[in-house]
Design an enzyme around this catalytic site. Sequence first.
Site, short mmCIF file in Angstrom:
data_model
loop_
_atom_site.label_atom_id
_atom_site.label_comp_id
_atom_site.label_asym_id
_atom_site.label_seq_id
_atom_site.Cartn_x
_atom_site.Cartn_y
_atom_site.Cartn_z
CG ASP B 52 -2.13 -0.85 1.03
OD1 ASP B 52 -2.44 -1.16 -0.13
OD2 ASP B 52 -2.78 -1.20 2.03
CE1 TYR B 110 4.19 -6.36 4.49
CE2 TYR B 110 3.43 -8.62 4.73
CZ TYR B 110 3.56 -7.47 3.97
OH TYR B 110 3.06 -7.44 2.69
#
Lengths: 245, 245
Positions: B52, B110
């Site tokens: 994103d 992540y």
Amino acid sequence: MRNILIKISYDGSYFHGWQIQENAHTVQEEFQSALYKIIGEKADIKACSRTDSGVHANVFCISVKTESKITPERLKGALNHFFPLYMACLSAEEVPLDFHARYSCKGKEYVYLIHNREVRDPFLKGRALHFYHKIDVEKLNKAASYYIGTHDFTSFCTQDLRKMEDMRRTVFDAKVTREGDMVKFTVSADGFLYNMVRIMVGTLIRVQEGKLKPEDIPQILEKKDRAFAGPTAPPEGLYLNKVFY
Amino acid sequence: MRNILIKISYDGSYFHGWQIQENAHTVQEEFQSALYKIIGEKADIKACSRTDSGVHANVFCISVKTESKITPERLKGALNHFFPLYMACLSAEEVPLDFHARYSCKGKEYVYLIHNREVRDPFLKGRALHFYHKIDVEKLNKAASYYIGTHDFTSFCTQDLRKMEDMRRTVFDAKVTREGDMVKFTVSADGFLYNMVRIMVGTLIRVQEGKLKPEDIPQILEKKDRAFAGPTAPPEGLYLNKVFY
């Protein structure tokens, strides 16, 4: 009248240095603008130094004389509210009226970061010099040690109109260290001439490249001629790190 | 025809995510533009994921099928030449023709960075979430441990049109650690739903605020309803850190 010592930090890549200029975004402009919103008065402000365009500050000191009765703690919070996110107020404290951010300063420490690996790190854009070839830290540290002491640093100063001034400075310490991929040049002195740290770094890079030897540094100092030192390293690796009072 | 696996890194604050869009600066656009300059052909490229807007990549993988005979090492150097400084090619290597950056991926890791001190750090603008109050790392690590295992993560997914898909994912590990002022949430899984890590972080922040208890996480998972989890944490703290093949 009160005198308040304010310590700030900023990412220099957003600024054209400290001093207010026409048509350029400067730290002083942001600082004065935030201060005016808080105390509603054009205060008398003194900064510890001018930093050049692109140079960073882990700490930068400003003394402010004001009639305002705001507490230092509230002033700190309010500055952080009005500052852009690439700038922060670290602390604010009341100091004696004769304190002056520049003239009371007994010395400063600068750090210059060289990111030393083959591929650049995208997160270090504008924050360190990228140097591809493996740096010989021991050799550069040897070279840096020749900066220590009281010397005439004319060879390490960009010529300007201040030629009348005393070019002698006392370097307290100068060293080159490595942490992982980051090579760090740390230097403290009672004062610095214009571009002095960046020329010291440019000269260390000449040593790394084999164009100069560590033992050449004393002769470069003796020459008192800018032409004998290395180039001026770019601003993005330079951080004002400590201010001594 | 050859297949080349390219690993890149980028500072997401400069981009509106990976995927090409009209009127927005994206990683894919920069990548394809550089690649075209080098191989002069519109290659078939596959990315490991979409990131994103504002999300960073310590590593991001792309597989490129090309007729070009350029060596992987030269391709890497050329990409670094054409990429902007906030983006870098870390490596390039030839892989079997059936390798696909997305479908061959066995999992990802992540990291989410929370800068936890009173005053913000100007050098972390766009690179970490700033959190003022002292974080209880032990409590948050307890909460994070409930994410581990195979669960339906519907509660941790922003609703979109992909409701038909299987919402079960296997989280290999999830932990909260501290290094100085930086609190780090690290999570690895076989796959991630849309906004999954950011909602996991938003939920941990609710735990920190005392609005949820670590022990509430299993019930939130069971609800399979986005409304029960915490808010979506902002993108700037999120880094794609590892891609497993």
